[in-house]
Design an enzyme around this catalytic site. Sequence first.
Site, PDB file in Angstrom:
ATOM      1  N   LYS A  90       0.858  -1.190   0.000  1.00  0.00           N
ATOM      2  CA  LYS A  90       0.000   0.000   0.000  1.00  0.00           C
ATOM      3  C   LYS A  90       0.888   1.231   0.000  1.00  0.00           C
ATOM      4  CE  LYS A  90      -3.585   2.489   2.448  1.00  0.00           C
ATOM      5  NZ  LYS A  90      -4.645   2.440   3.476  1.00  0.00           N
ATOM      6  N   LYS A 100      -2.168  -1.503  -3.841  1.00  0.00           N
ATOM      7  CA  LYS A 100      -3.034  -0.328  -3.790  1.00  0.00           C
ATOM      8  C   LYS A 100      -2.187   0.936  -3.836  1.00  0.00           C
ATOM      9  CE  LYS A 100      -6.119   1.899  -0.589  1.00  0.00           C
ATOM     10  NZ  LYS A 100      -6.419   2.056   0.790  1.00  0.00           N
TER      11      LYS A 100
HETATM   12  C1  PBG Z   1      -7.437   3.687   5.428  1.00  0.00           C
HETATM   13  C2  PBG Z   1      -7.749   3.369   4.031  1.00  0.00           C
HETATM   14  C3  PBG Z   1      -7.577   4.236   2.957  1.00  0.00           C
HETATM   15  C4  PBG Z   1      -8.121   3.613   1.851  1.00  0.00           C
HETATM   16  C5  PBG Z   1      -8.590   2.358   2.256  1.00  0.00           C
HETATM   17  N1  PBG Z   1      -8.339   2.217   3.625  1.00  0.00           N
HETATM   18  C6  PBG Z   1      -7.051   5.619   2.896  1.00  0.00           C
HETATM   19  C7  PBG Z   1      -5.748   5.938   3.437  1.00  0.00           C
HETATM   20  O1  PBG Z   1      -4.885   5.091   3.621  1.00  0.00           O
HETATM   21  O2  PBG Z   1      -5.560   7.109   3.706  1.00  0.00           O
HETATM   22  C8  PBG Z   1      -8.193   4.237   0.493  1.00  0.00           C
HETATM   23  C9  PBG Z   1      -9.242   3.758  -0.425  1.00  0.00           C
HETATM   24  C10 PBG Z   1      -9.528   4.649  -1.570  1.00  0.00           C
HETATM   25  O3  PBG Z   1      -8.895   5.702  -1.785  1.00  0.00           O
HETATM   26  O4  PBG Z   1     -10.461   4.305  -2.311  1.00  0.00           O
HETATM   27  N2  PBG Z   1      -6.654   2.883   6.132  1.00  0.00           N
END
Ligand code: PBG
Length: 332
Positions: free
Chosen positions: A202, A256
């Site tokens: 991520k 992601k």
């Molecule tokens: C939070 C989380 C995020 C997303 C999924 N879980 C945002 C972040 O890390 O700030 C992002 C999903 C998206 O942008 O569609 N832990």
Amino acid sequence: MSQDFRQHLRQRPRRTRQSAALRGLVRETSLSPSDLIWPIFVRDGAGMEEPVTSMPGVARLSVDRAVLAARQAADLGIPAICLFPYTDPALKTEACEEAWNPDNLSNRAIRAIKQAVPDIAVMTDIALDPYNANGHDGIVRDGVIVNDETVAALVRMALAQADAGADILGPSDMMDGRIGAIRDALEAAHHHDVTIMSYSAKYASAFYGPFRDAVGASGALKGDKKTYQMDPANAEEALRMIARDLEEGADMVMVKPGMPYLDIVHRVKEAFGVPTYAYQVSGEYAMLTGAAAQGWLDHDKVMIESLMAFKRAGADGILTYFAVEAAKLLRG
Ligand code: PBG
């Protein structure tokens, strides 16, 4: 000369592109509703569908509406739905206690959906940001996101979600050691069959902006997430994170954001051959729907093309806000 050239042109790749039938025969990748996981936003109340401005077509649903959404998704052949709570700002604290409240919004939604729509898999998010006064995924002490204390909190959160009936836990926090800690706690609590889809690779991405609006975390977040989410410049590190999370007991892994990171999806699938998922995140959805709303892109075509690209890159499935629209289109 040109005569000879035509005579000797034995390979004409256009032959297999000449009709829909031939194109169908040689198609290498398929896309179906069973490849999709639908992330939805849940909020308090009843009969509520509150549009998210930066994500046209997406709304925060009260639990009763989330149940209807789950029914609709299951009927379309979508195997899983993923819940993200919009938490009342009054419930956000420094210690994030609401995260493991058995009756928090997310856990109530899990129970309601599993009771009404047992055939859909319910996936959750494990991270403290919806409950954190600081907007961070981890507990903040003197400006530092502390790892081990956060992992202890995430374990409590995971157990509460498993108790509520979640099928797939989705740790999205990027703390070190969280997969192993959660897996050990699940085993000890006899939740042997609860699966973990780790957000292993991520990235600290600017493409999450609309999501943070949707869950109400944008206002709270101080600073950025670069001390725990990955540097977008790194690929080898992603492979190490996947290896680590598999070792610690993840059943499925995720990359992601999605489309800007298809090289990572491809390398992960090639290197490990494990169930690999990509998250087409909020900013990707906003770009496509925003341009389509202007008439600059064909909504349905870019939606399907983008989802097919994930499959071609090697993803086994895609988390996408387009899931329902795409499934309807794919079912024709
Ligand atoms: C939070 C989380 C995020 C997303 C999924 N879980 C945002 C972040 O890390 O700030 C992002 C999903 C998206 O942008 O569609 N832990």
